[in-house]
Motif scaffolding. Structure first.
Motif, PDB file in Angstrom:
ATOM      1  N   ASP A  17      31.328  45.353   1.160  1.00  0.00           N
ATOM      2  CA  ASP A  17      30.900  46.985   2.116  1.00  0.00           C
ATOM      3  C   ASP A  17      32.407  47.416   2.185  1.00  0.00           C
ATOM      4  OD1 ASP A  17      30.638  49.227   3.763  1.00  0.00           O
ATOM      5  OD2 ASP A  17      28.413  48.088   4.227  1.00  0.00           O
ATOM      6  N   GLU A 424      26.464  43.162  15.334  1.00  0.00           N
ATOM      7  CA  GLU A 424      25.070  42.759  15.202  1.00  0.00           C
ATOM      8  C   GLU A 424      24.342  44.131  14.626  1.00  0.00           C
ATOM      9  OE1 GLU A 424      20.928  40.855  17.195  1.00  0.00           O
ATOM     10  OE2 GLU A 424      22.717  41.276  18.259  1.00  0.00           O
ATOM     11  N   ARG A 425      24.739  45.045  15.300  1.00  0.00           N
ATOM     12  CA  ARG A 425      24.059  46.577  14.841  1.00  0.00           C
ATOM     13  C   ARG A 425      24.605  46.773  13.326  1.00  0.00           C
ATOM     14  NH1 ARG A 425      25.437  47.919  19.927  1.00  0.00           N
ATOM     15  NH2 ARG A 425      27.341  49.287  19.222  1.00  0.00           N
ATOM     16  N   ASP A 426      25.793  46.370  13.053  1.00  0.00           N
ATOM     17  CA  ASP A 426      26.356  46.738  11.573  1.00  0.00           C
ATOM     18  C   ASP A 426      25.827  45.690  10.376  1.00  0.00           C
ATOM     19  OD1 ASP A 426      27.638  49.117  12.231  1.00  0.00           O
ATOM     20  OD2 ASP A 426      29.394  48.243  12.891  1.00  0.00           O
ATOM     21  N   GLY A 427      24.928  44.642  10.954  1.00  0.00           N
ATOM     22  CA  GLY A 427      24.529  43.913   9.991  1.00  0.00           C
ATOM     23  C   GLY A 427      25.463  42.596   9.686  1.00  0.00           C
ATOM     24  N   LEU A 428      26.555  42.295  10.528  1.00  0.00           N
ATOM     25  CA  LEU A 428      27.429  41.251  10.116  1.00  0.00           C
ATOM     26  C   LEU A 428      27.053  40.041  10.789  1.00  0.00           C
ATOM     27  CD1 LEU A 428      30.822  43.131  11.150  1.00  0.00           C
ATOM     28  CD2 LEU A 428      29.697  42.972   8.989  1.00  0.00           C
ATOM     29  N   GLU A 430      23.099  37.924  12.520  1.00  0.00           N
ATOM     30  CA  GLU A 430      21.776  38.128  12.789  1.00  0.00           C
ATOM     31  C   GLU A 430      21.464  36.789  13.636  1.00  0.00           C
ATOM     32  OE1 GLU A 430      20.154  38.438   9.170  1.00  0.00           O
ATOM     33  OE2 GLU A 430      19.733  36.526   8.828  1.00  0.00           O
ATOM     34  N   GLN A 432      18.803  33.863  14.385  1.00  0.00           N
ATOM     35  CA  GLN A 432      17.692  33.172  13.911  1.00  0.00           C
ATOM     36  C   GLN A 432      17.322  32.028  14.826  1.00  0.00           C
ATOM     37  OE1 GLN A 432      18.643  31.503  10.032  1.00  0.00           O
ATOM     38  NE2 GLN A 432      19.001  33.312   9.138  1.00  0.00           N
ATOM     39  N   THR A 439      25.969  36.765   8.630  1.00  0.00           N
ATOM     40  CA  THR A 439      25.417  37.318   7.269  1.00  0.00           C
ATOM     41  C   THR A 439      26.434  37.425   6.188  1.00  0.00           C
ATOM     42  OG1 THR A 439      25.776  39.562   7.518  1.00  0.00           O
ATOM     43  CG2 THR A 439      24.050  38.793   8.501  1.00  0.00           C
ATOM     44  N   GLN A 440      25.959  37.544   4.567  1.00  0.00           N
ATOM     45  CA  GLN A 440      26.955  37.552   3.583  1.00  0.00           C
ATOM     46  C   GLN A 440      27.765  38.874   3.893  1.00  0.00           C
ATOM     47  OE1 GLN A 440      25.104  37.412  -0.234  1.00  0.00           O
ATOM     48  NE2 GLN A 440      23.308  36.379   0.599  1.00  0.00           N
ATOM     49  N   GLY A 441      27.493  40.173   4.501  1.00  0.00           N
ATOM     50  CA  GLY A 441      28.358  41.059   4.724  1.00  0.00           C
ATOM     51  C   GLY A 441      29.310  40.638   5.639  1.00  0.00           C
ATOM     52  N   GLY A 442      29.130  39.585   6.534  1.00  0.00           N
ATOM     53  CA  GLY A 442      30.028  39.698   7.700  1.00  0.00           C
ATOM     54  C   GLY A 442      30.995  38.364   7.483  1.00  0.00           C
TER      55      GLY A 442
END
Length: 472
Positions: A17, A424-428, A430, A432, A439-442
Motif C-alpha cells: 500500500d 489499528e484504524r489503518d489496518g496495520l 489487529e 485476536q 497484518t500483512q500490510g503492517g
C-alpha cells in the motif's frame, strides 16, 4: 524466567500500500537493541562490565562472540561502519595482540565452560587478514573461550568477494566457520562505479559455487537499495541474477544517506540518488521477486529460504535480534571484542571505543576497553522483550507478557497501545483475543509499530528521530 517456545503461524508476504507507506515513512531505530545505543552513557565502565560478566555465569547461558576487524583495503562510499583503510596487513598484528589481551581480561570473569554457540567476524573486512592471521585469531579465541565443533554451531564471517578466493573459503572451513555472508550491494557496473565497489558477478558466483561444494550450511548475500544510479529496473535485474545464485539468506538494506555522520558518503553525488518513489518501487520489486522465488520475508530487510534456520526459528517462536540483525540463536550472552564492538551480557550493554587509540590505550593499561554502556531497568527489560517479540514474531501475546513479568500488560502499556490506535484504524495491526497481530500490510512498518513501546524515544518531539534512518 524464559517462556517456552511456541510454534507460530506461518507469516505471509506483506500487502503493498504505497499511500500508507509514504504516510508512515518516518525515521526510527532498527532495534538491534533496546534501549538503543543512543542511551548508552560514559558512566558505565570496565568495572560494570566485569560485574555483569560474573553475574551472567549463574544463568549458564551459552556464549556468542562478535569480533570486529576494522580494516579495509578500499573504502566503499556508502559505508557507515567503523573501519581503517589500508593495504598493509602488518598493521593488523598489534590489533590482534590487543584483541587477545581483551579476551584474557574478559575470560577472567567468565565461566569458559559455557559453550560458544555463535561466532561472528564482522568489520571492516575480516578477510583483510592473511590466512595465517585468521588462523592465529581462531587459535586465540579457542584458547580463551573454547570453541565448539557441534554441527549446530553458527560460526559466520563477512566476506568481500574482491578479497577472497576458493583457498580462503577452504581455510575458513578448516577453522570451523560454517556460514558466510558475502557483500554484493548491487551487480550493476554503473552503480558499482558510483559507490567505489567494482565487483563483477563472476567473483561472487565463483565463491558461492565453492561454498556450496564445501558444504557451508548457509550463505547470505547483502544487497542495498537506494544507491546512486540505481533504478527500479536495474535493481530488479540485480535481484534476478542473485536469485539465480540461490543463496539461503538475503539481507536487502535501505541505504541511509547521512553524510553528516559518515564522511565517505560525502563522495556520493546526491543528484544521482533515486527518489523516494523510486526507492519504494525497488522495495516492492524486492519483495515480489524474492517471495515469488520462494523466499520467506523474515522481517524488515531479511529474507530466507523456508528450510533455513532463520525461517525455522521464526516458525518456532525462537527468533531473536542482536547487533548483527535477526538470529536463530536465542538466549546467548553476546561478548563483543574489538574496536567499537558492543556486548549484551546479562542485563547490560557495553560498548568499546570507536577510536583505535583509545581502545589500544585502555588495553595497554591492563583494563577492559569499555567506554560506555547501560544497565537496564526492569522497565527496560520488559520493553526489550516486547519489542523483540513484536519484531521477530510479528505478533505480541499480551497475556504471555503479563505472565512472564507479573504485570497487567494492557494497563502497563496503555500509552503505547494508545499510540498504536491510528495504526489499528489503518489496518496495520489487529487484535485476536489478547494477541496483537501485525497484518500483512503492517509488516513493512514494523519499526514504526515497535517505536510505540519505546519509552526512551521522545514521542512528542518532531525531530527526535533525526539520528535514525528512514523506516522504509
Amino acid at each position: 524466567m524464559v517462556a517456552p517456545a511456541v510454534a507460530l503461524p506461518a507469516i505471509s508476504s506483506p500487502v503493498w500500500d504505497s499511500e500508507l507507506l509514504r504516510r508512515y515513512d518516518t525515521r526510527g531505530p532498527r532495534y538491534t537493541s533496546y534501549p538503543t545505543a543512543l542511551a548508552f552513557h560514559e558512566g558505565f565502565g570496565p568495572d560494570a562490565l566485569s560485574e555483569a560478566l560474573a553475574r551472567s555465569n549463574a544463568s549458564g547461558r551459552p556464549l556468542s562472540l562478535y569480533v570486529h576487524v576494522p580494516f579495509c583495503r578500499k573504502i566503499c562510499f556508502y559505508c557507515g561502519c567503523n573501519k581503517i583503510a589500508t593495504k598493509n596487513t602488518a598493521l593488523a598484528e598489534p590489533y590482534l595482540s590487543r584483541l587477545d589481551r581483551e579476551m584474557v581480561l574478559a575470560a577472567r570473569h567468565l565461566d569458559t565452560s559455557r559453550p560458544v554457540e555463535q561466532l561472528h567476524w564482522g568489520g571492516g573486512t575480516p578477510t583483510f587478514l592473511t590466512l595465517a592471521q585468521m588462523g592465529d585469531l581462531i587459535d586465540r579465541l579457542d584458547a580463551r573461550f573454547g570453541l565448539s565443533s557441534s554441527p549446530e554451531r553458527d560460526y559466520a564471517i563477512e566476506i568481500d568477494p574482491r578479497e577472497a578466493d576458493v583457498f580462503t573459503l577452504r581455510h575458513l572451513q578448516s577453522l570451523g566457520f560454517n556460514r558466510v555472508s558475502l557483500g554484493v550491494q548491487d551487480l550493476d557496473p554503473q552503480v558499482q562505479q558510483a559507490i567505489n565497489r567494482v565487483q563483477p558477478r563472476q567473483l561472487t558466483e565463483t565463491l558461492m559455487e565453492e561454498a556450496h561444494r564445501l558444504g557451508f550450511r548457509s550463505l547470505n548475500l547483502d544487497l542495498i537499495y537506494g544507491l546512486p544510479r540505481q533504478t527500479a529496473q536495474s535493481f530488479a535485474r540485480t535481484l534476478e541474477q542473485v536469485i539465480e545464485l540461490n543463496p539461503a539468506r538475503l539481507s536487502v538494506f535501505n541505504y541511509a544517506h547521512m553524510p553528516e555522520r559518515f564522511p565517505p558518503q560525502r563522495r556520493i553525488q546526491e543528484a544521482e540518488l533515486p527518489s523516494a518513489d523510486e526507492k519504494l518501487a525497488m522495495l516492492q520489486a524486492t519483495i515480489a521477486l524474492l517471495t515469488d522465488a520462494g523466499y520467506v520475508h523474515i522481517g524488515m530487510d531479511h529474507f530466507a529460504r523456508p528450510d533455513d534456520s532463520l525461517a525455522l526459528a521464526q516458525r518456532q517462536g525462537t527468533l531473536t535480534r542482536n547487533f548483527q540483525g535477526y538470529s536463530s540463536h536465542a538466549q546467548c550472552d553476546l561478548l563483543g571484542l574489538g574496536v567499537s564492538a558492543i556486548s549484551r551480557i546479562d542485563d547490560v550493554y557495553a560498548q568499546n571505543p570507536t577510536d583505535m587509540t583509545r581502545y589500544a590505550d585502555a588495553l595497554d593499561a591492563g583494563s577492559l576497553p569499555t567506554q560506555r554502556g547501560l544497565r537496564l531497568t526492569q522497565d527496560d527489560l520488559i520493553r526489550r522483550s516486547v519489542i523483540e517479540r513484536l519484531m521477530c514474531d510479528m505478533r505480541l501475546d499480551m497475556a504471555a507478557v503479563g505472565a512472564r513479568f507479573g504485570i497487567d500488560a494492557p494497563a502497563y502499556f496503555a500509552a503505547a497501545l494508545a499510540r498504536l490506535a491510528p495504526a489499528e484504524r489503518d489496518g496495520l495491526i489487529e487484535w485476536q483475543g489478547d494477541t496483537l497481530v501485525v497484518t500483512q500490510g503492517g509488516r513493512l512498518l514494523i519499526r514504526h509499530l515497535a517505536m510505540a513501546f519505546d519509552a526512551r524515544l521522545p514521542h512528542d518531539a518532531p525531530n527526535a528521530a533525526r539520528r535514525y534512518s528512514r523506516i522504509v
